[in-house]
Design a protein around this motif. Structure first.
Motif, PDB file in Angstrom:
ATOM      1  N   ARG A  20      17.847   7.791  -4.928  1.00  0.00           N
ATOM      2  CA  ARG A  20      16.776   7.528  -3.979  1.00  0.00           C
ATOM      3  C   ARG A  20      17.329   7.430  -2.558  1.00  0.00           C
ATOM      4  N   HIS A  76      11.845  10.682  -4.734  1.00  0.00           N
ATOM      5  CA  HIS A  76      12.269   9.781  -5.815  1.00  0.00           C
ATOM      6  C   HIS A  76      12.060   8.328  -5.414  1.00  0.00           C
ATOM      7  N   ASP A  77      12.255   8.017  -4.148  1.00  0.00           N
ATOM      8  CA  ASP A  77      12.135   6.643  -3.679  1.00  0.00           C
ATOM      9  C   ASP A  77      10.714   6.107  -3.809  1.00  0.00           C
ATOM     10  N   ASP A  79       8.800   7.118  -6.272  1.00  0.00           N
ATOM     11  CA  ASP A  79       8.539   7.363  -7.694  1.00  0.00           C
ATOM     12  C   ASP A  79       7.756   8.648  -7.944  1.00  0.00           C
ATOM     13  N   LYS A  80       8.083   9.688  -7.183  1.00  0.00           N
ATOM     14  CA  LYS A  80       7.511  11.022  -7.390  1.00  0.00           C
ATOM     15  C   LYS A  80       8.639  11.953  -7.817  1.00  0.00           C
ATOM     16  N   SER A  81       8.303  12.943  -8.614  1.00  0.00           N
ATOM     17  CA  SER A  81       9.280  13.937  -9.024  1.00  0.00           C
ATOM     18  C   SER A  81       9.729  14.752  -7.815  1.00  0.00           C
ATOM     19  N   GLU A 107       9.203   2.214  -3.294  1.00  0.00           N
ATOM     20  CA  GLU A 107       8.772   1.439  -4.455  1.00  0.00           C
ATOM     21  C   GLU A 107       9.725   0.253  -4.573  1.00  0.00           C
ATOM     22  N   ASN A 111      12.981   1.978 -10.155  1.00  0.00           N
ATOM     23  CA  ASN A 111      12.035   2.899 -10.764  1.00  0.00           C
ATOM     24  C   ASN A 111      12.815   3.870 -11.646  1.00  0.00           C
ATOM     25  N   ARG A 112      12.165   4.906 -12.140  1.00  0.00           N
ATOM     26  CA  ARG A 112      12.821   5.819 -13.090  1.00  0.00           C
ATOM     27  C   ARG A 112      13.959   6.624 -12.472  1.00  0.00           C
ATOM     28  N   ASN A 116      16.457   0.385  -6.045  1.00  0.00           N
ATOM     29  CA  ASN A 116      16.019   0.523  -4.674  1.00  0.00           C
ATOM     30  C   ASN A 116      17.248   0.508  -3.768  1.00  0.00           C
TER      31      ASN A 116
END
Length: 120
Positions: A20, A76-77, A79-81, A107, A111-112, A116
């Motif tokens: 991220r 990614h940060d 939480d999106k692909s 986020e 996350n996935r 952070n």
């Protein structure tokens, strides 16, 4: 993250599409890329066949992959692909979606895509 750290982070992770990146790092990198582009555009007088025009083209190529990686890590940060970066290929609407996501805050927590980042 400050301006210098963002540039250093961008070049040190030029092909790293994992993890991220914080909002500040992404926007500092974008500012740096715009300044480089503007500098070479002014120096070349808008001509792409001169010395500075060719250097500007090479600088654009050199900044393309790190910019792409920064954009993916920024997605990614929130939480999106990272594949959502392909929205940039959709005229007008795609850029609007990406702009809204790029200005969105991180986020909180993990996350996935990882923890952070503190300053990255």
């Amino acid at each position: 993250m400050n301006f210098g750290e963002a540039i250093k982070f961008g070049f040190n992770n030029y092909a790293n599409f994992q993890g991220r990146s914080r909002r500040s790092g992404y926007w500092y990198w974008t500012l740096f890329s715009a300044i480089v582009s503007l500098f070479f555009n002014i120096m070349s007088g808008g001509q792409s066949d001169g010395f500075f025009g060719i250097l500007g083209g090479l600088a654009g190529l050199a900044l393309f992959l790190p910019s792409l990686a920064y954009g993916v890590r920024r997605l990614h940060d929130i939480d999106k692909s990272g594949w959502f970066i392909l929205f940039a290929l959709i005229p007008l609407v795609g850029w609007i979606f990406l702009l809204v996501w790029y200005v969105k805050d991180s986020e909180p927590g993990t996350n996935r895509f990882g923890a952070n980042p503190k300053g990255a």
